[in-house]
Write an enzyme that holds these catalytic residues in place. Sequence first.
Site, mmCIF file in Angstrom:
data_model
loop_
_atom_site.group_PDB
_atom_site.id
_atom_site.type_symbol
_atom_site.label_atom_id
_atom_site.label_comp_id
_atom_site.label_asym_id
_atom_site.label_seq_id
_atom_site.Cartn_x
_atom_site.Cartn_y
_atom_site.Cartn_z
ATOM 1 C CG PHE A 1 -2.264 0.723 0.811
ATOM 2 C CD1 PHE A 1 -3.161 0.139 -0.063
ATOM 3 C CD2 PHE A 1 -2.548 1.984 1.295
ATOM 4 C CE1 PHE A 1 -4.327 0.798 -0.432
ATOM 5 C CE2 PHE A 1 -3.705 2.658 0.926
ATOM 6 C CZ PHE A 1 -4.595 2.056 0.056
ATOM 7 N N GLY B 1 6.485 7.994 0.900
ATOM 8 C CA GLY B 1 7.515 7.627 1.877
ATOM 9 C C GLY B 1 8.257 6.376 1.431
ATOM 10 C CG HIS B 2 6.179 2.605 1.315
ATOM 11 N ND1 HIS B 2 4.846 2.925 1.386
ATOM 12 C CD2 HIS B 2 6.435 1.826 2.397
ATOM 13 C CE1 HIS B 2 4.316 2.352 2.453
ATOM 14 N NE2 HIS B 2 5.259 1.684 3.100
ATOM 15 C CE LYS C 1 4.774 7.297 10.462
ATOM 16 N NZ LYS C 1 4.218 5.996 10.177
ATOM 17 C CG ASP C 2 8.066 2.572 11.057
ATOM 18 O OD1 ASP C 2 7.077 2.350 11.756
ATOM 19 O OD2 ASP C 2 7.984 2.862 9.849
ATOM 20 C CD GLN D 1 10.579 -1.332 11.017
ATOM 21 O OE1 GLN D 1 9.637 -2.070 11.279
ATOM 22 N NE2 GLN D 1 10.611 -0.604 9.929
ATOM 23 C CB ILE E 1 8.101 11.273 2.718
ATOM 24 C CG1 ILE E 1 9.492 10.814 2.219
ATOM 25 C CG2 ILE E 1 7.393 12.123 1.679
ATOM 26 C CD1 ILE E 1 10.477 11.917 1.915
HETATM 27 P P1 AMP Z 1 5.798 -0.285 6.082
HETATM 28 O O1 AMP Z 1 5.241 -0.652 4.749
HETATM 29 O O2 AMP Z 1 4.917 0.595 6.896
HETATM 30 O O3 AMP Z 1 6.339 -1.473 6.844
HETATM 31 O O4 AMP Z 1 7.073 0.613 5.782
HETATM 32 C C1 AMP Z 1 8.131 0.136 4.987
HETATM 33 C C2 AMP Z 1 9.307 1.074 5.127
HETATM 34 O O5 AMP Z 1 8.923 2.385 4.705
HETATM 35 C C3 AMP Z 1 9.788 1.206 6.582
HETATM 36 O O6 AMP Z 1 11.201 1.243 6.605
HETATM 37 C C4 AMP Z 1 9.185 2.522 7.001
HETATM 38 O O7 AMP Z 1 9.909 3.174 8.026
HETATM 39 C C5 AMP Z 1 9.255 3.315 5.711
HETATM 40 N N1 AMP Z 1 8.296 4.424 5.747
HETATM 41 C C6 AMP Z 1 6.975 4.362 6.073
HETATM 42 N N2 AMP Z 1 6.420 5.589 6.051
HETATM 43 C C7 AMP Z 1 7.412 6.449 5.722
HETATM 44 C C8 AMP Z 1 7.470 7.864 5.544
HETATM 45 N N3 AMP Z 1 6.415 8.645 5.713
HETATM 46 N N4 AMP Z 1 8.665 8.407 5.194
HETATM 47 C C9 AMP Z 1 9.760 7.622 5.022
HETATM 48 N N5 AMP Z 1 9.761 6.287 5.169
HETATM 49 C C10 AMP Z 1 8.612 5.709 5.515
#
Ligand code: AMP
Length: 288
Positions: A29, A33-34, A146-147, A150, A173
């Site tokens: 999804f 950011g991703h 963001k995390d 983690q 982002i």
């Molecule tokens: P997720 O799909 O939520 O597990 O996120 C996958 C990767 O994208 C993780 O390393 C998150 O920290 C990063 N991520 C999620 N949201 C953002 C954002 N707003 N800005 C930068 N990286 C992000």
Amino acid sequence: METVESLKQLRRAIEGMTKPVGLVPTMGFLHKGHLSLVERARRECASVVVSIFVNPTQFGPTEDLESYPRDTPRDLALLKDAGADLVWLPADDEMYSEGFQTWVTVDDVTQPLEGARRPGHFRGVTTIVAKLFNGVQPDRAYFGQKDAQQAVVIGQMARDLNYPIEVIVCPIIREADGLAMSSRNTYLDPQQRKAATVLHRSLEQVKASYEGGTHNAEALRQLVRQTINAEPLADLQYVSIAHPLKLEELEEVDKDALISMAVFVGKTRLIDNYLLRDGVWYTGQKSA
Ligand code: AMP
């Protein structure tokens, strides 16, 4: 761009790849950011692999595993545009086969903050990331600030287990109004979406107050509590001002601190943070 599911297909695809290989692990999804992680990997690596896997073991029993948003066709179109070479969509039964019982756990840095509120979460994260690392064997892996916890936990795991992988942490982002982008933002109704800017607003206040001379950590935490409590739709779960690598709470903020929080807006749990490193604030970037 190639798409693979099984480990067998993955290994075949990886064999033919030019090094260095960059890996961007995601739960899909995708948002900007991703994509910023994928773009950074594209700039720094000869080959870019993205994984999409909604990892069941990092969700608690009362969390949103079932409702977590998914749209693989859209994700694949975005990744193609962003220049990914390979997308790995691991099959559930290959990641967690029947009778699965081997876990990767990291001790101290998983205990506070998210770890304290989401029991078992980091055990799920470190186990799946170890499996993704083993499958792809990348030279670099990209994670988002963001995390923040983690990123600390994965860095610790990579060092402790001698993974020859550079863990790279990329800026948050944000939407134009400052809300950190998240797949979970789609749960918010328009009123809640407006209220959700309170996380970012409270972080801005902490930064301004610090720059105005307030270095007492409790005074800065209190500022966040007041701001979040003044927003009727928001419910603060925790605010922390901690050492950015040890994640232990601070009394005084000097040059290095991670200011982080989790806030419920309705049933949606949002997290955000600002990072102070060597006196420089890392607050993320607003998307154009
Ligand atoms: P997720 O799909 O939520 O597990 O996120 C996958 C990767 O994208 C993780 O390393 C998150 O920290 C990063 N991520 C999620 N949201 C953002 C954002 N707003 N800005 C930068 N990286 C992000």
